[in-house]
Every structure is written in structure tokens, then in C-alpha cells.
Scaffold this motif. Structure first.
Motif, short mmCIF file in Angstrom:
data_model
loop_
_atom_site.label_atom_id
_atom_site.label_comp_id
_atom_site.label_asym_id
_atom_site.label_seq_id
_atom_site.Cartn_x
_atom_site.Cartn_y
_atom_site.Cartn_z
N GLU A 150 33.35 104.26 70.47
CA GLU A 150 34.53 104.18 69.60
C GLU A 150 34.15 103.68 68.21
N LEU A 151 33.38 102.60 68.13
CA LEU A 151 32.99 102.05 66.85
C LEU A 151 32.11 103.04 66.09
N ALA A 152 31.15 103.64 66.76
CA ALA A 152 30.27 104.60 66.10
C ALA A 152 31.07 105.78 65.55
N ALA A 153 32.05 106.25 66.31
CA ALA A 153 32.88 107.37 65.85
C ALA A 153 33.74 106.97 64.65
N VAL A 154 34.27 105.76 64.67
CA VAL A 154 35.08 105.28 63.53
C VAL A 154 34.20 105.15 62.29
N ILE A 155 33.02 104.60 62.44
CA ILE A 155 32.10 104.48 61.30
C ILE A 155 31.80 105.86 60.72
N GLU A 156 31.54 106.81 61.59
CA GLU A 156 31.27 108.18 61.14
C GLU A 156 32.49 108.79 60.46
N ALA A 157 33.66 108.59 61.04
CA ALA A 157 34.89 109.13 60.45
C ALA A 157 35.13 108.55 59.07
N VAL A 158 34.98 107.24 58.92
CA VAL A 158 35.14 106.61 57.61
C VAL A 158 34.11 107.18 56.62
N GLY A 159 32.89 107.34 57.09
CA GLY A 159 31.85 107.92 56.25
C GLY A 159 32.15 109.34 55.80
N GLN A 160 32.90 110.07 56.63
CA GLN A 160 33.29 111.43 56.29
C GLN A 160 34.59 111.49 55.49
N GLY A 161 35.14 110.32 55.18
CA GLY A 161 36.33 110.28 54.35
C GLY A 161 37.66 110.31 55.09
N TRP A 162 37.64 110.10 56.39
CA TRP A 162 38.91 110.07 57.13
C TRP A 162 39.75 108.90 56.66
N THR A 163 41.05 109.07 56.72
CA THR A 163 41.96 107.97 56.41
C THR A 163 42.20 107.15 57.67
N ALA A 177 46.91 99.33 62.90
CA ALA A 177 46.15 98.78 64.02
C ALA A 177 44.69 99.19 63.95
N ALA A 178 44.43 100.43 63.56
CA ALA A 178 43.05 100.90 63.42
C ALA A 178 42.32 100.11 62.33
N HIS A 179 42.99 99.93 61.21
CA HIS A 179 42.39 99.19 60.10
C HIS A 179 42.10 97.76 60.50
N LYS A 180 43.06 97.13 61.15
CA LYS A 180 42.89 95.73 61.56
C LYS A 180 41.74 95.58 62.56
N LYS A 181 41.62 96.54 63.47
CA LYS A 181 40.60 96.46 64.51
C LYS A 181 39.19 96.73 63.97
N PHE A 182 39.06 97.70 63.07
CA PHE A 182 37.73 98.17 62.69
C PHE A 182 37.25 97.76 61.31
N SER A 183 38.15 97.47 60.38
CA SER A 183 37.68 97.18 59.03
C SER A 183 36.76 95.97 58.95
N PRO A 184 36.97 94.91 59.73
CA PRO A 184 36.01 93.80 59.66
C PRO A 184 34.60 94.22 60.09
N GLN A 185 34.51 95.09 61.09
CA GLN A 185 33.21 95.55 61.56
C GLN A 185 32.53 96.48 60.57
N LEU A 186 33.31 97.17 59.77
CA LEU A 186 32.73 98.06 58.76
C LEU A 186 32.09 97.27 57.62
N ARG A 187 32.54 96.05 57.44
CA ARG A 187 32.00 95.21 56.36
C ARG A 187 30.75 94.45 56.78
N GLU A 188 30.47 94.43 58.09
CA GLU A 188 29.31 93.70 58.58
C GLU A 188 28.03 94.43 58.18
N PRO A 189 27.00 93.69 57.77
CA PRO A 189 25.72 94.33 57.44
C PRO A 189 25.17 95.08 58.66
#
Length: 73
Positions: free
Chosen positions: A31-44, A58-70
Motif C-alpha cells: 500500500e505504501l509503495a503504491a501510494v509513493i508511486e502514485a504521488v510520484g506520478q502526480g496523482w491527487t 484520510a489518505a493524506h493524513k495516513k500517508f503524507s507523514p511517511q512521504l516526508r520521511e527520508p
């Protein structure tokens, strides 16, 4: 449990519950890998939320902190 293609029967609770844990961990990783890829491809967040069956918020709240992690991208 390494082989996720052959799942134990429920009549072996120890093995079955270990499989549940392994599947949940793998699903979380996928799930996380797919979200990272989707964000990288410009998905909203709306598109990601819709794909996951949750709201954009809910998606933003769940995943945005992980997207900011190094190392997450």
C-alpha cells in the motif's frame, strides 16, 4: 511465513494467525509503495483515496507523514 501463495488452513491456528500477520505486513508495505508511486506520478489525494476506498483527507493524513520521511521516495 515466506510463501504467501500457500496459506495454511484455519484448523492450524498458529500457522493461520502467523499468515494473517505476514499478509497484513505485506499489504501495508505494498500500500505504501503504491501510494509513493502514485504521488510520484502526480496523482491527487482524491484519486489515491478513491482507489483505496477512503476520503482524500484520510489518505493524506495516513500517508503524507511517511512521504516526508527520508528514504521514502
Amino acid at each position: 511465513m515466506k510463501d504467501l501463495t500457500r496459506l495454511p488452513a484455519p484448523d492450524d491456528p498458529e500457522a493461520a494467525l502467523a499468515a494473517v500477520v505476514a499478509l497484513r505486513r505485506r499489504a501495508t508495505q505494498l500500500e505504501l509503495a503504491a501510494v509513493i508511486e502514485a504521488v510520484g506520478q502526480g496523482w491527487t489525494w482524491a484519486q489515491i483515496g478513491e482507489a483505496l476506498g477512503i476520503s482524500a483527507q484520510a489518505a493524506h493524513k495516513k500517508f503524507s507523514p511517511q512521504l516526508r520521511e527520508p528514504g521514502s521516495r
